[in-house]
Design a protein around this motif. Structure first.
Motif, short mmCIF file in Angstrom:
data_model
loop_
_atom_site.label_atom_id
_atom_site.label_comp_id
_atom_site.label_asym_id
_atom_site.label_seq_id
_atom_site.Cartn_x
_atom_site.Cartn_y
_atom_site.Cartn_z
N VAL A 15 0.83 -1.18 0.00
CA VAL A 15 0.00 0.00 0.00
C VAL A 15 0.87 1.23 0.00
N THR A 16 0.54 2.22 -0.80
CA THR A 16 1.33 3.44 -0.88
C THR A 16 0.49 4.66 -0.57
N ALA A 17 -0.55 4.49 0.25
CA ALA A 17 -1.39 5.62 0.62
C ALA A 17 -0.60 6.60 1.46
N LEU A 18 -1.10 7.84 1.53
CA LEU A 18 -0.44 8.88 2.29
C LEU A 18 -0.20 8.42 3.71
N GLY A 19 1.04 8.55 4.17
CA GLY A 19 1.35 8.22 5.55
C GLY A 19 1.58 6.76 5.81
N SER A 20 1.69 5.95 4.78
CA SER A 20 1.89 4.52 4.97
C SER A 20 3.29 4.11 4.54
N THR A 21 3.61 2.87 4.81
CA THR A 21 4.92 2.33 4.47
C THR A 21 4.82 1.42 3.26
N PRO A 22 5.44 1.74 2.13
CA PRO A 22 5.42 0.84 0.99
C PRO A 22 6.28 -0.37 1.24
N ALA A 23 6.05 -1.42 0.50
CA ALA A 23 6.89 -2.62 0.62
C ALA A 23 8.31 -2.28 0.22
N HIS A 24 9.29 -2.94 0.89
CA HIS A 24 10.67 -2.60 0.60
C HIS A 24 11.04 -2.93 -0.84
N ALA A 25 10.36 -3.91 -1.45
CA ALA A 25 10.66 -4.25 -2.85
C ALA A 25 10.33 -3.10 -3.78
N ALA A 26 9.43 -2.20 -3.34
CA ALA A 26 9.03 -1.08 -4.17
C ALA A 26 9.83 0.18 -3.87
N ASP A 27 10.76 0.11 -2.91
CA ASP A 27 11.55 1.29 -2.57
C ASP A 27 12.34 1.78 -3.77
N THR A 28 12.39 3.09 -3.91
CA THR A 28 13.18 3.69 -4.98
C THR A 28 14.67 3.52 -4.70
N TYR A 29 15.04 3.57 -3.43
CA TYR A 29 16.45 3.51 -3.05
C TYR A 29 16.72 2.26 -2.21
N ALA A 30 17.81 1.58 -2.51
CA ALA A 30 18.14 0.34 -1.83
C ALA A 30 18.72 0.56 -0.44
N SER A 31 19.11 1.80 -0.13
CA SER A 31 19.70 2.11 1.16
C SER A 31 19.71 3.62 1.34
N ASN A 32 20.01 4.07 2.56
CA ASN A 32 20.18 5.51 2.77
C ASN A 32 21.38 6.03 1.98
N THR A 33 22.43 5.23 1.91
CA THR A 33 23.61 5.64 1.16
C THR A 33 23.25 5.91 -0.29
N ALA A 34 22.44 5.03 -0.88
CA ALA A 34 22.03 5.23 -2.27
C ALA A 34 21.21 6.50 -2.41
N LEU A 35 20.34 6.75 -1.44
CA LEU A 35 19.52 7.96 -1.49
C LEU A 35 20.40 9.20 -1.38
N TYR A 36 21.33 9.22 -0.42
CA TYR A 36 22.20 10.38 -0.24
C TYR A 36 23.08 10.63 -1.47
N SER A 37 23.32 9.57 -2.23
CA SER A 37 24.20 9.69 -3.40
C SER A 37 23.47 10.19 -4.64
N ASP A 38 22.17 10.28 -4.59
CA ASP A 38 21.38 10.72 -5.75
C ASP A 38 21.57 12.22 -5.96
N PRO A 39 22.18 12.62 -7.06
CA PRO A 39 22.45 14.05 -7.29
C PRO A 39 21.20 14.88 -7.52
N THR A 40 20.07 14.23 -7.76
CA THR A 40 18.84 14.99 -7.98
C THR A 40 18.16 15.35 -6.66
N LEU A 41 18.64 14.82 -5.56
CA LEU A 41 18.06 15.13 -4.25
C LEU A 41 18.93 16.13 -3.51
N VAL A 42 18.29 17.04 -2.80
CA VAL A 42 19.02 18.07 -2.05
C VAL A 42 18.64 17.96 -0.58
N GLU A 43 19.64 17.72 0.28
CA GLU A 43 19.36 17.68 1.71
C GLU A 43 18.97 19.07 2.19
#
Length: 270
Positions: A15-43
């Motif tokens: 389920v991907t409703a607002l405020g819910s947790t999607p299944a890990h298989a559907a995650d865009t990023y495999a880890s926090n490291t992968a997310l932090y490494s995405d140049p399109t994201l700005v902390e």
């Protein structure tokens, strides 16, 4: 309470409703490291991280200062699983609106959180708890006897009826789970022992909640309806929640803090 081992909804959490947790298989990023490494994201724009570590002063050879007892974390805070950032702060002993010690006499706990800061689309920033490899988060958990991780889920993901206001109690620390269940019952909050699907139950040693000094912790999955009931109507947004908490928010917080203090009281100074 009824365990969820037989709940069919847990076998295919997606389920991907607002405020819910999607299944890990559907995650865009495999880890926090992968997310932090995405140049399109700005902390600071797309996501943020907040934490507080308290001083452990062990300079006196005649008196042992001990170690950090408990760290409270919200791996999917902000707009990812709404309300978990505010609960993380409050359970750690800080008012979410101004970070004032609450109650003033304490105690306070270390905390860490990852928060989605977008106006929409925050679910794409979800990294499942077994893949959380944020360096500070892991270091803080590894240095604590206890870790409490706060999450949000839908009633469907929990295998409960539509509109259910409940919290699922998981993690590998059976004593912590017991105290949490008892304190929720005393507070009149519906609590269910989580079992079945790992991400809901928090039973993997790789789950960030179990990466403590003891190799076990606790995980709370709070349904959308219960979290919604903790904030004023029309004010349940990422920017407004902290200043618009309702009594249920503090009842929940007190129950969790009481269970945490009971657990710490059983643990010797190392």
């Amino acid at each position: 309470m009824t365990a969820l081992a037989a709940a069919p909804a847990l076998a295919a959490v997606g389920v991907t409703a607002l405020g819910s947790t999607p299944a890990h298989a559907a995650d865009t990023y495999a880890s926090n490291t992968a997310l932090y490494s995405d140049p399109t994201l700005v902390e600071g724009v797309d996501y943020g991280r907040r934490s507080r570590r308290h001083l452990v002063d062990d300079q006196n050879p005649a008196a042992r200062a001990g170690i950090v007892r408990t760290t409270v974390i919200a791996p999917h805070g902000g707009g990812i699983e709404g309300g978990t950032s505010e609960l993380c702060l409050a359970v750690a002993g800080y008012h979410p609106a101004d970070l004032a010690p609450t109650p003033a006499a304490g105690p306070v706990h270390d905390f860490w959180m990852f928060e989605g800061m977008r106006s929409s689309g925050n679910s794409a920033l979800h990294v499942t708890s077994t893949h959380c490899d944020d360096t500070l988060a892991r270091a803080m958990c590894a240095g604590s006897l206890n870790v409490l991780s706060l999450h949000g889920c839908t009633a469907a993901q929990a295998g409960l009826e539509t509109g259910a206001q409940a919290v699922l109690v998981g993690g590998l620390n059976a004593t912590f789970r017991q105290y949490l269940m008892e304190e929720f019952a005393a507070a009149g909050i519906r609590a269910v022992t989580a079992s079945g699907e790992e991400e809901i139950a928090g039973i993997s040693p790789d789950n960030i909640c179990n990466r403590s000094l003891l190799g076990m912790g606790a995980q709370l999955e709070i349904t959308t309806d219960l979290r919604t009931a903790m904030f004023a109507t029309g004010k349940n947004t990422r920017t407004e929640r902290a200043a618009n908490t309702l009594p249920l928010f503090w009842t929940f917080t007190t129950a969790v803090r009481t269970a945490t203090h009971r657990l710490e009281a059983t643990q010797p100074v190392l």
